[in-house]
Design an enzyme around this catalytic site. Structure first.
Site, PDB file in Angstrom:
ATOM      1  N   HIS A   7       3.582   6.977   7.467  1.00 49.77           N
ATOM      2  CA  HIS A   7       3.863   7.081   8.897  1.00 49.77           C
ATOM      3  C   HIS A   7       2.599   7.348   9.704  1.00 49.77           C
ATOM      4  O   HIS A   7       2.570   7.062  10.901  1.00 49.77           O
ATOM      5  CB  HIS A   7       4.911   8.171   9.148  1.00 49.77           C
ATOM      6  CG  HIS A   7       6.313   7.703   8.935  1.00 49.77           C
ATOM      7  ND1 HIS A   7       7.320   7.887   9.852  1.00 49.77           N
ATOM      8  CD2 HIS A   7       6.879   7.028   7.899  1.00 49.77           C
ATOM      9  CE1 HIS A   7       8.443   7.354   9.395  1.00 49.77           C
ATOM     10  NE2 HIS A   7       8.201   6.831   8.205  1.00 49.77           N
ATOM     11  N   GLY A  47      -3.547   3.232  12.509  1.00 45.63           N
ATOM     12  CA  GLY A  47      -4.432   3.394  11.359  1.00 45.63           C
ATOM     13  C   GLY A  47      -4.360   4.762  10.701  1.00 45.63           C
ATOM     14  O   GLY A  47      -3.741   5.696  11.202  1.00 45.63           O
ATOM     15  N   ASP A 102      -5.562   7.849  10.339  1.00 46.74           N
ATOM     16  CA  ASP A 102      -6.480   8.707  11.089  1.00 46.74           C
ATOM     17  C   ASP A 102      -5.955  10.124  11.300  1.00 46.74           C
ATOM     18  O   ASP A 102      -6.504  10.885  12.105  1.00 46.74           O
ATOM     19  CB  ASP A 102      -6.796   8.082  12.447  1.00 46.74           C
ATOM     20  CG  ASP A 102      -5.533   7.846  13.293  1.00 46.74           C
ATOM     21  OD1 ASP A 102      -4.436   8.264  12.872  1.00 46.74           O
ATOM     22  OD2 ASP A 102      -5.659   7.245  14.382  1.00 46.74           O
ATOM     23  N   ASN A 127      10.049  10.050  13.576  1.00 46.67           N
ATOM     24  CA  ASN A 127       9.449  11.210  12.909  1.00 46.67           C
ATOM     25  C   ASN A 127      10.173  12.527  13.147  1.00 46.67           C
ATOM     26  O   ASN A 127      10.196  13.402  12.274  1.00 46.67           O
ATOM     27  CB  ASN A 127       7.993  11.371  13.355  1.00 46.67           C
ATOM     28  CG  ASN A 127       7.109  10.222  12.910  1.00 46.67           C
ATOM     29  OD1 ASN A 127       7.378   9.592  11.887  1.00 46.67           O
ATOM     30  ND2 ASN A 127       6.060   9.944  13.661  1.00 46.67           N
ATOM     31  N   ASP A 177      10.087   4.688 -10.031  1.00 43.28           N
ATOM     32  CA  ASP A 177      10.331   3.558 -10.919  1.00 43.28           C
ATOM     33  C   ASP A 177      11.033   2.445 -10.159  1.00 43.28           C
ATOM     34  O   ASP A 177      11.163   2.499  -8.939  1.00 43.28           O
ATOM     35  CB  ASP A 177      11.150   4.001 -12.141  1.00 43.28           C
ATOM     36  CG  ASP A 177      12.522   4.562 -11.762  1.00 43.28           C
ATOM     37  OD1 ASP A 177      12.932   4.425 -10.583  1.00 43.28           O
ATOM     38  OD2 ASP A 177      13.190   5.142 -12.631  1.00 43.28           O
TER      39      ASP A 177
END
Length: 327
Positions: free
Chosen positions: A75, A81, A83, A103, A254
């Site tokens: 996220h 980017g 950052d 979020n 998995d």
């Protein structure tokens, strides 16, 4: 516990990684080429074991935290980017990403990153970025759950701002159809194949009722007993924060996620089942459902590319001493 990559393993891994990147047709940007696996080899030689120990300690207290740390990195990177902008609290000059729709009440693990940052600052003051800590913690979480490890490229710097609106518009929603998923990942230069690979992050963790309510109550391409089993804890209204595992092995990394989609129609989220719903990605989902080693290898390679999304390097950004706020 799975072994973790070290600086000394880089020469061999570089050969394997380059071959894999060529196979997937991935392009490494000029910016990401400034990153290096040995970036802190001299300035903070104990960085990797410090982060690994902190992750192990955190997940021993709460197994779900492994998935949370992986999701936190995703996220962050998908919004302007990798950052560490997702870690910033709101200020008078910007509304940050923590409270954006995808979020709020969902992304977690901030306290673990804060703990790691405090420990890293104690051994290497003003040296290691919060963005790099996020990237390494995500890798260690996957490896600890049985996934392949990978060499994390380092040298990112931290953003000086964050954007709620960008988080709202950039992060793919659980309600997206296949075309929407393909478009969302394509804007970040990921192929459709890489989108299917990275969706495999849902091999671990849990989702809130509010993200899958409509699917279990309204959709038909879902296993009926599976849907019924979820309706008690996730009725048509209320219980928004009740959790359900994203696949049948939520603490093991998995290919069960793909098996659930292909043979059982047990994708928890609408966007999950879209990967196997009569569309162009059916064949790839089927391949991964039958081949766990290939999925694990492909996921590790795709995560290297994820970590290379528009990093700040050089004199851009800053090295925050507190991940929650600007220096």
């Amino acid at each position: 516990m799975a072994s973790y990559s070290s600086y000394s393993s880089w020469p061999f891994f570089f050969f394997v990684l380059v071959s894999s990147l060529c196979m997937f047709g991935m392009n490494i940007s000029i910016t990401s080429a400034q990153l290096s696996s040995t970036f802190y080899a001299t300035s903070c030689p104990n960085l990797l074991p410090t982060i690994q120990a902190a992750v192990v300690n955190a997940v021993s207290n709460e197994a779900r935290m492994r998935a949370s740390l992986l999701r936190l990195h995703f996220h962050d990177c998908f919004v302007n980017g990798c950052d560490a902008s997702i870690l910033l609290d709101d200020t008078s000059s910007f509304s940050g990403e923590k409270t954006a729709g995808p979020n709020a009440n969902s992304v977690r693990g901030f306290n673990v990153i804060e703990t790691i940052k405090t420990q890293v600052e104690a051994i290497c003051p003003k040296t290691v970025s919060c963005a790099d800590i996020l990237a390494v913690a995500a890798r260690d979480s996957v490896a600890a759950l049985g996934g392949r490890s990978w060499v994390v490229q380092l040298g990112r710097r931290d953003a000086k701002t964050a954007s709620m609106s960008d988080a709202n518009s950039n992060l793919p929603a659980a309600t997206l159809g296949l075309s929407g998923l393909i478009t969302s990942f394509s804007t970040k230069d990921f192929t459709t194949k890489e989108m299917v690979i990275l969706s495999g992050s849902h091999s671990i963790g849990q989702a809130r009722c509010t993200t899958f309510r409509s699917r279990i109550h309204n959709e038909t391409n879902i296993d009926a007993p599976f849907a019924t089993s979820l309706k008690t804890s996730c009725p048509t209204s209320g219980n928004d924060n009740n959790l359900s595992p994203l696949d049948a092995t939520p603490i093991i990394f998995d290919n069960t996620y793909y098996k659930n989609l292909v043979s059982k129609k047990k994708g928890l989220l609408h966007s999950d089942q879209e990967l196997f719903n009569g569309g162009s990605t059916d064949a790839q989902a089927t391949t991964y459902s039958n081949d766990n080693p290939t999925f694990l290898t492909d996921f590790a390679v795709a995560m290297v590319k994820m970590g290379n999304l528009s990093p700040l390097t050089g004199s851009n950004g800053e090295i925050r001493t507190n991940c929650r706020k600007l220096n």
